[in-house]
Design an enzyme around this catalytic site. Structure first.
Site, mmCIF file in Angstrom:
data_model
loop_
_atom_site.group_PDB
_atom_site.id
_atom_site.type_symbol
_atom_site.label_atom_id
_atom_site.label_comp_id
_atom_site.label_asym_id
_atom_site.label_seq_id
_atom_site.Cartn_x
_atom_site.Cartn_y
_atom_site.Cartn_z
ATOM 1 N N SER A 271 0.821 -1.206 0.000
ATOM 2 C CA SER A 271 0.000 0.000 0.000
ATOM 3 C C SER A 271 0.851 1.249 0.000
ATOM 4 O O SER A 271 0.392 2.308 -0.400
ATOM 5 C CB SER A 271 -0.870 0.039 1.259
ATOM 6 O OG SER A 271 -1.718 -1.062 1.288
ATOM 7 N N HIS A 292 -1.693 -3.086 -6.996
ATOM 8 C CA HIS A 292 -2.315 -2.694 -5.738
ATOM 9 C C HIS A 292 -3.827 -2.898 -5.804
ATOM 10 O O HIS A 292 -4.546 -2.110 -6.424
ATOM 11 C CB HIS A 292 -1.964 -1.233 -5.415
ATOM 12 C CG HIS A 292 -2.401 -0.803 -4.071
ATOM 13 N ND1 HIS A 292 -2.973 0.418 -3.810
ATOM 14 C CD2 HIS A 292 -2.360 -1.457 -2.868
ATOM 15 C CE1 HIS A 292 -3.269 0.507 -2.527
ATOM 16 N NE2 HIS A 292 -2.907 -0.620 -1.942
HETATM 17 N N1 LIG Z 1 -5.544 -4.450 4.293
HETATM 18 C C1 LIG Z 1 -5.810 -3.681 3.272
HETATM 19 O O1 LIG Z 1 -6.870 -3.049 3.190
HETATM 20 C C2 LIG Z 1 -4.830 -3.578 2.171
HETATM 21 C C3 LIG Z 1 -5.218 -3.015 0.951
HETATM 22 C C4 LIG Z 1 -4.308 -2.980 -0.109
HETATM 23 C C5 LIG Z 1 -3.031 -3.464 0.067
HETATM 24 N N2 LIG Z 1 -2.666 -3.998 1.264
HETATM 25 C C6 LIG Z 1 -1.311 -4.515 1.387
HETATM 26 O O2 LIG Z 1 -1.372 -5.920 1.227
HETATM 27 C C7 LIG Z 1 -0.374 -6.541 2.026
HETATM 28 C C8 LIG Z 1 -1.033 -7.549 2.946
HETATM 29 O O3 LIG Z 1 -1.979 -6.902 3.720
HETATM 30 P P1 LIG Z 1 -3.097 -7.718 4.497
HETATM 31 O O4 LIG Z 1 -4.057 -6.730 5.012
HETATM 32 O O5 LIG Z 1 -3.593 -8.825 3.661
HETATM 33 O O6 LIG Z 1 -2.242 -8.305 5.702
HETATM 34 P P2 LIG Z 1 -2.611 -9.571 6.621
HETATM 35 O O7 LIG Z 1 -1.905 -9.352 7.889
HETATM 36 O O8 LIG Z 1 -4.064 -9.796 6.671
HETATM 37 O O9 LIG Z 1 -1.963 -10.796 5.872
HETATM 38 C C9 LIG Z 1 -0.604 -10.963 5.708
HETATM 39 C C10 LIG Z 1 -0.337 -12.431 5.616
HETATM 40 O O10 LIG Z 1 1.000 -12.634 5.190
HETATM 41 C C11 LIG Z 1 1.513 -13.731 5.908
HETATM 42 N N3 LIG Z 1 2.969 -13.639 5.857
HETATM 43 C C12 LIG Z 1 3.764 -12.782 6.501
HETATM 44 N N4 LIG Z 1 5.044 -13.008 6.145
HETATM 45 C C13 LIG Z 1 5.045 -14.029 5.292
HETATM 46 C C14 LIG Z 1 6.057 -14.743 4.584
HETATM 47 N N5 LIG Z 1 7.337 -14.415 4.689
HETATM 48 N N6 LIG Z 1 5.685 -15.741 3.758
HETATM 49 C C15 LIG Z 1 4.390 -16.079 3.631
HETATM 50 N N7 LIG Z 1 3.401 -15.456 4.265
HETATM 51 C C16 LIG Z 1 3.720 -14.442 5.094
HETATM 52 C C17 LIG Z 1 0.929 -13.632 7.280
HETATM 53 O O11 LIG Z 1 0.958 -14.869 7.965
HETATM 54 C C18 LIG Z 1 -0.469 -13.148 6.950
HETATM 55 O O12 LIG Z 1 -1.375 -14.237 6.821
HETATM 56 C C19 LIG Z 1 0.357 -5.420 2.731
HETATM 57 O O13 LIG Z 1 1.481 -5.072 1.978
HETATM 58 C C20 LIG Z 1 -0.640 -4.271 2.705
HETATM 59 O O14 LIG Z 1 -0.030 -3.030 2.727
HETATM 60 C C21 LIG Z 1 -3.531 -4.060 2.324
#
Ligand SMILES: NC(=O)c1ccc[n+]([C@@H]2O[C@H](COP(=O)([O-])OP(=O)(O)OC[C@H]3O[C@@H](n4cnc5c(N)ncnc54)[C@H](O)[C@@H]3O)[C@@H](O)[C@H]2O)c1
Length: 436
Positions: A271, A292
């Site tokens: 993000s 994204h």
């Molecule tokens: N939450 C949002 O609204 C949103 C929107 C757009 C983009 N993003 C981006 O997407 C990404 C993920 O966000 P999210 O909200 O899904 O987070 P989340 O915490 O829900 O999920 C992240 C997942 O990644 C896993 N993980 C961490 N390190 C890992 C590794 N080395 N190998 C494999 N799995 C691993 C964790 O166990 C977890 O299940 C971030 O970069 C965030 O900035 C989030």
């Protein structure tokens, strides 16, 4: 020697018939060749300056092509027959249209002889044709070279990764979803199944069998793994959706770079972090971009496709095509903090937290105000809980470290406290609000 400046008066669109109506031998021209039926500009036609019967001055490809065809017709334009002067048998001086002044003499160095002019027109036509051909063949080659993405590996089975896996599998891609433990992956798969049930309730409301088939097909396209390195060997695209931490992401990409095939494109769903920094951790900077997605992925139509200075056009176009293939509307943005949406949205949410921290209004009232007053579907606190407070904190901390004096990027003690207490929002059951 430079290009001779084309006379301005001759930059007029000409139809094929224009040249036909020009009397090649005498230099007499029709009204249309003068620049329209009225000879609107009242200027001298270009017939006197170019090949006989061919308007000489317009360098646009169609006029040049026309001229070229005329060149073929008139082998030696310098030897055009002149009208004989009445009774003398002597050639008449070259005629100019009635009422038209003689052309003002050009500086000697700019004046070209007729054969030279015809050569120049021919060369221009040739160069333009070559250019047009090259440009269209470049576009065709780029299109032909675009990678058709069929197999996708998604790293991170959380909120975003699971959503991306769902839409990719539902649109016919084979998907491997990777996370750190089987337990997390079970939760991800369950979440996907529930989300698919919601989708078919809308999409196949009166066709339950088709809906069940849709779920079955989607789940068939989806497998899970806890070992990213072992599953990327045959993938076309890796989408990373793990924790918003540059070091962790870079480490992952460095490892995957060693195991993924040459053609595989890497993309991050970050993000707020710089895609360029992640690309630089690998040896495939040209096959690296940002994808994204927005939360919840199955519902939100937008994908920001991020192009770094090193991302190749082929990679960029392949990512745009993939976004469309999963049913999204891609927009493109350079690798700038927050891209488009978050650069505007995150400072707004942080300002809401500061308003609440100062005690100016309750979080409930702020949410109601923004929903009813601004027409937003969610208030800022509902949205923060939905996005995840840890993700929001990572974003603001990252921007604050880049621009410590920017008040829009100032950290919030309340947000930090909630994250410390592991109250991360909806995903943990509590954030600004409590969820059952
Ligand atoms: N939450 C949002 O609204 C949103 C929107 C757009 C983009 N993003 C981006 O997407 C990404 C993920 O966000 P999210 O909200 O899904 O987070 P989340 O915490 O829900 O999920 C992240 C997942 O990644 C896993 N993980 C961490 N390190 C890992 C590794 N080395 N190998 C494999 N799995 C691993 C964790 O166990 C977890 O299940 C971030 O970069 C965030 O900035 C989030």
């Amino acid at each position: 020697m430079g290009w001779t400046r084309w006379p301005r008066r001759s930059f007029q669109p000409r139809r094929l018939s224009d040249s036909a109506s020009v009397s090649s031998g005498s230099g007499q021209v029709s009204a249309e060749a003068k620049g329209g039926p009225q000879g609107s500009l009242g200027r001298r036609p270009s017939v006197s300056r170019g090949l006989a019967g061919v308007p000489a001055a317009c360098p646009c490809p169609c006029c040049l092509a026309l001229k070229e065809s005329e060149v073929a017709k008139v082998k030696d334009p310098t030897r055009l027959p002149r009208r004989r002067a009445a009774g003398t048998g002597q050639p008449e001086p070259a005629a100019f249209p009635r009422g038209g002044a003689r052309p003002s003499p050009r500086p000697a160095r700019l004046r070209l002889t007729r054969p030279r002019r015809s050569l120049r027109a021919f060369a221009m036509a040739f160069a333009t044709r070559q250019f047009v051909r090259a440009a269209s063949s470049d576009a065709a080659t780029a299109a032909a070279k675009k990678l058709l993405i069929k197999h996708v590996t998604i790293i991170g089975g959380g909120l975003m990764g699971a959503g991306i896996a769902q839409v990719a599998a539902a649109s016919g891609h084979t998907v491997v979803l990777v996370d750190q433990s089987d337990e997390i992956l079970k939760k991800s798969t369950k979440g996907i199944e529930e989300s698919l049930k919601r989708v078919i309730k809308k999409k196949f409301a009166d066709k339950p069998e088709a809906g069940a088939e849709f779920i079955q097909k989607t789940l068939k396209n989806l497998t899970t793994s806890t070992d990213a390195a072992s599953v990327v060997h045959s993938t076309d695209l890796v989408i990373e959706a793990i924790v918003e931490n540059l070091e962790v992401k870079n480490k992952l990409f460095q490892t995957l770079d060693k195991f993924a095939p040459e053609h595989t494109i890497f993309a991050s769903n970050t993000s707020s972090l710089q895609i360029t920094k992640m690309a630089n951790a690998t040896t495939r900077q040209d096959r690296f971009g940002g994808l994204h997605f927005f939360n919840p992925v199955p519902m939100m139509k937008l994908v920001e496709v991020i192009k770094t200075p090193m991302t190749s056009q082929k990679t960029f176009e392949s990512l745009v095509d993939f976004s469309k293939a999963v049913g999204k509307s891609p927009v493109s943005c350079k690798d700038t903090p927050g891209f488009i949406v978050n650069r505007l949205l995150v400072p707004y949410m942080m300002e809401a937290v500061r308003l609440f921290e100062r005690g100016d209004a309750s979080k409930e009232d702020i949410d109601v105000a923004m929903k009813l007053g601004a027409g937003y579907p969610m208030g800022p606190f509902e949205l923060l809980d939905y996005v995840g407070l840890d993700t929001s904190k990572y974003i603001i901390d990252g921007w604050h470290s880049l621009e410590p004096n920017n008040p829009l990027f100032a950290p919030s003690p309340l947000l930090n406290k909630l994250v410390e207490e592991k109250k991360l929002g909806k995903k943990t059951g509590e954030g600004f609000y409590k969820y059952k």
